[in-house]
Design a protein around this motif. Structure first.
Motif, PDB file in Angstrom:
ATOM      1  N   LEU A   1       4.120   5.884  -5.218  1.00  0.00           N
ATOM      2  CA  LEU A   1       4.204   5.957  -6.676  1.00  0.00           C
ATOM      3  C   LEU A   1       3.117   6.881  -7.213  1.00  0.00           C
ATOM      4  O   LEU A   1       3.365   7.771  -8.042  1.00  0.00           O
ATOM      5  N   ALA A   2       1.890   6.693  -6.708  1.00  0.00           N
ATOM      6  CA  ALA A   2       0.769   7.493  -7.192  1.00  0.00           C
ATOM      7  C   ALA A   2       0.988   8.969  -6.890  1.00  0.00           C
ATOM      8  O   ALA A   2       0.719   9.844  -7.714  1.00  0.00           O
ATOM      9  N   MET A   3       1.494   9.240  -5.689  1.00  0.00           N
ATOM     10  CA  MET A   3       1.638  10.643  -5.289  1.00  0.00           C
ATOM     11  C   MET A   3       2.746  11.339  -6.048  1.00  0.00           C
ATOM     12  O   MET A   3       2.637  12.527  -6.373  1.00  0.00           O
TER      13      MET A   3
ATOM     14  N   VAL B   1       0.840  -1.204   0.000  1.00  0.00           N
ATOM     15  CA  VAL B   1       0.000   0.000   0.000  1.00  0.00           C
ATOM     16  C   VAL B   1       0.873   1.251   0.000  1.00  0.00           C
ATOM     17  O   VAL B   1       0.627   2.200  -0.751  1.00  0.00           O
TER      18      VAL B   1
ATOM     19  N   ARG C   1       3.691  10.555  -9.067  1.00  0.00           N
ATOM     20  CA  ARG C   1       3.364  10.664 -10.482  1.00  0.00           C
ATOM     21  C   ARG C   1       2.187  11.579 -10.763  1.00  0.00           C
ATOM     22  O   ARG C   1       1.907  11.926 -11.899  1.00  0.00           O
ATOM     23  N   ALA C   2       1.457  11.967  -9.711  1.00  0.00           N
ATOM     24  CA  ALA C   2       0.240  12.749  -9.927  1.00  0.00           C
ATOM     25  C   ALA C   2       0.560  14.205 -10.264  1.00  0.00           C
ATOM     26  O   ALA C   2       1.566  14.749  -9.821  1.00  0.00           O
ATOM     27  N   THR C   3      -0.304  14.811 -11.091  1.00  0.00           N
ATOM     28  CA  THR C   3      -0.230  16.260 -11.269  1.00  0.00           C
ATOM     29  C   THR C   3      -1.242  16.854 -10.314  1.00  0.00           C
ATOM     30  O   THR C   3      -2.443  16.700 -10.503  1.00  0.00           O
TER      31      THR C   3
ATOM     32  N   VAL D   1       2.455   1.748  -3.474  1.00  0.00           N
ATOM     33  CA  VAL D   1       1.496   2.237  -4.473  1.00  0.00           C
ATOM     34  C   VAL D   1       1.176   3.708  -4.213  1.00  0.00           C
ATOM     35  O   VAL D   1       1.138   4.530  -5.135  1.00  0.00           O
ATOM     36  N   LEU D   2       0.973   4.041  -2.934  1.00  0.00           N
ATOM     37  CA  LEU D   2       0.648   5.427  -2.592  1.00  0.00           C
ATOM     38  C   LEU D   2       1.783   6.367  -2.986  1.00  0.00           C
ATOM     39  O   LEU D   2       1.575   7.438  -3.558  1.00  0.00           O
TER      40      LEU D   2
END
Lengths: 496, 168
Positions: B111-113, B105, B115-117, B108-109
């Motif tokens: 990575l997501a954070m 978790v 990569r996010a704009t 993933v978090l």
């Protein structure tokens, strides 16, 4: 004060009446001495009936939002308002007759129920994530207390604590998801979120973070509708709670959960497509996720229900399975599907509450929730046994009872969207469900029991059971009206 | 030393304070240690609010959480003899699956954070927010504001019910 707020208040009478009744009941419980049982009951019934009556004229109002886009006033919201108030009213009528609740004062019970009802109708119409969170918590906190209402019952206290712990975790996870969604879209308003997603610079922008936040928010919503894998609380809480509360939880907060689930996914995370369909965004395709959720929920619920020996537990798993069917209507992303959700909920309200009413009455007379004590009940009380059989047949989905139409609409919606395999999974599940419902019927009607003393249901329980029985059997006679009401209620306000 | 560097150092100081004391809250076997750890967590969070320009929120955090909730917690524990000397049972079930889940978790978090704009409302100099919040409560947020009061009343009734049950 802002004139818009004053204008909105005129469309907010149901909520105002329920809040007023909530306060009045608290005061009346303190003021009236020996009369308080009757006075609080009468106040609650009157308040809910008035709120219901005040909801109906609003159906003609133009769809829109109120209080700076906090809540929506659209056919879907109004349908759920009327539905949830009616469900609460039916539970209130059942409460005084329950032996479990007779030991304690009921004033607080009514007050809490009214508070939860207010939370539910706000939840069903929330178009802002802040409002969603606040009203969801209102429903949850009220429910935790109602589950633990039996003061000296260990099981009731334990159920309440379990509910609280699971609820707190899932709310926390949901809140985290909301912050992520706010972080990438810059708003808590569902309509603005949709516009932000539609205006993405590149089609797949932010897909990973949107996936994570959707899953997190789904944890909170899935908890409310008791979808697998967020269902762990459900069997224990349903078993430990006073049965009227169980009946309430299995219908009303669940329906409110579906209302907000539909609103969140349809107004926030999808856009209108061709005809009466919706399409998801390239950045967040939630359809397969919810589809898996639906399949897992109905399959798990039905299989786990097979071996239950306690009626409340059995109905808990059955309600999990039904949540799976209802999700099926929501996930096909068509107006037909939404209508199927509404039809299913109407039929579910009467048949599921009816089954619980009988469980309550049998407990009042025999003091047991165990299936083995239902043996040979037909000879003890033909009325209770036959009406229970009718509710169970309806839960199975046997025509021409109400439950059949719910299933028919849901499966038809899936087939119309070229998802015949999905409908087949649902149909196979219904076949599995026949086994455990029929087992209860066999136990009551065919098996012989040691106890043969006749059981007479009290007049108020009998009357309430008839109130559930008539729609369960006779809904098909009024199918035109049901069709008209539900197809007129699928409208969601999507912004100007 | 330029101002930017100072604020960076201060930020990391408070960030480490918040996370470090939160770890004490979770891992300490003594309830009292946990509560004192929580004191620093709340304080650190209040400091982070200051960094975000949320002056009112920071003050509220100090007054309500550090000043109110924590003192109540401390009183609760100190007045309850049983809890004061309690050696908390911290057993760990399913250690390996839980660890895997947490790492997954977290990964993933993260990575997501990264990569996010993220949405940005533009950088503005901090302004006092209290008056603005007051106005918003009476305009855009009047419904949640009022509903929250009903919500708190429900919670109060519930708390009273639970306490009364003990007395019987």
């Amino acid at each position: 004060m802002d004139p818009k707020i004053i204008a909105d208040l005129h469309k907010f009478y149901p909520e105002i009446v329920i809040t007023g009744t909530f306060l009045l009941v608290i005061v009346a419980d303190l003021v009236f001495g020996r009369l308080r049982r009757a006075v609080t009951f009468a106040l609650t019934v009157l308040g809910l009936a008035a709120a219901f009556a005040l909801t109906l004229p609003l159906f003609g109002a133009a769809p829109g939002t109120m209080f700076s886009d906090m809540v929506a006033l659209d056919p879907m919201a109004l349908f759920f308002k009327a539905f949830l108030i009616l469900a609460s009213l039916l539970v209130v009528l059942a409460a005084p007759g329950s032996r479990e609740l007779s030991g304690s004062g009921l004033g607080e019970f009514y007050a809490l129920l009214l508070g939860v009802t207010l939370g539910m109708i706000l939840l069903a119409s929330s178009t802002d994530l802040l409002m969603l969170f606040l009203s969801l918590e209102m429903v949850s906190v009220g429910s935790y207390i109602m589950v633990g209402y039996l003061r000296n019952d260990r099981q009731s206290n334990e159920a309440s604590l379990k509910y609280l712990l699971f609820g707190a975790v899932s709310t926390g996870v949901m809140l985290y998801g909301i912050t992520l969604l706010f972080g990438v879209t810059g708003s808590t308003k569902l309509i603005v979120i949709r516009h932000a997603l539609a205006g993405a610079a590149t089609p797949g922008e932010n897909s990973l973070i949107l996936l994570v936040s959707t899953l997190f928010i789904l944890a909170g919503l899935g908890f409310k509708i008791a979808a697998v894998p967020f269902h762990f609380w459900c069997p224990d809480v349903y078993t430990g709670a006073p049965t009227p509360v169980t009946a309430f939880l299995s219908v009303a907060p669940k329906a409110a959960g579906f209302a907000i689930l539909v609103r969140f996914f349809f107004t926030g995370l999808s856009q209108a497509g061709q005809g009466l369909t919706w399409i998801t965004f390239a950045s967040i395709n939630w359809m397969p996720i919810v589809m898996v959720l639906s399949i897992v929920t109905m399959t798990f619920g039905n299989i786990a229900a097979l071996r239950q020996e306690n009626m409340k537990r059995l109905l808990a798993y059955s309600s999990i399975a039904h949540a799976g069917y209802i999700l099926m209507g929501a996930v096909v992303l068509t107006s037909d599907g939404l209508q199927a959700v509404l039809v299913y909920l109407i039929t579910y309200l009467f048949m599921n509450l009816g089954a619980f009413m009988i469980v309550i009455e049998i407990y009042n007379r025999t003091g047991s929730f165990e299936l083995k004590d239902y043996r040979g009940f037909y000879r003890r009380s033909p009325f209770l046994s036959v009406s229970m059989s009718v509710f169970l047949l309806s839960l199975m989905g046997i025509p021409p009872l109400a439950g059949f139409f719910g299933k028919l609409y849901v499966f038809a919606a899936a087939v119309n969207r070229d998802l015949a395999w999905f409908a087949v999974i649902g149909a196979l599940n219904s076949v599995v469900a026949v086994y455990y419902y029929a087992r209860v019927m066999k136990t009551m009607v065919i098996d012989g029991g040691d106890e043969t003393s006749p059981v007479h249901a009290s007049w108020d329980s009998t009357a309430l059971i008839w109130v559930m029985l008539i729609p369960t059997v006779g809904l098909m006679l009024f199918w035109d009206q049901v069709q008209k009401i539900t197809s007129g209620s699928v409208g969601l306000f999507l912004g100007n | 030393m330029n101002a930017n560097l100072v604020s960076q150092i201060l930020f990391y100081f408070f960030a480490v304070l918040t996370v470090g004391s939160a770890a004490v809250v979770v891992f300490s076997r003594s309830l009292i240690y946990s509560i004192f750890g929580l004191l620093f967590t709340f304080f650190g969070v209040a400091a982070l609010y200051v960094f975000l320009g949320a002056d009112f929120l920071a003050a509220t955090q100090m007054v309500i959480y550090v000043g109110g909730v924590l003192v109540l917690l401390l009183f609760g524990v100190m007045l309850t003899h049983k809890l004061y000397n309690l050696d908390l049972k911290t057993e760990t079930f399913q250690f390996v699956p839980a660890l895997l889940l947490i790492v997954a978790v977290f990964g993933v978090l993260l990575l997501a954070m990264t990569r996010a704009t993220w949405f940005s409302g533009g950088v503005r100099p901090p302004e006092p927010t209290t008056a603005e919040i007051g106005k918003m409560f009476m305009r855009e947020y009047i419904l949640p504001f009022e509903v929250a009061s009903v919500f708190l009343l429900i919670a109060l009734i519930g708390a009273a019910m639970i306490v009364r049950r003990r007395a019987q």
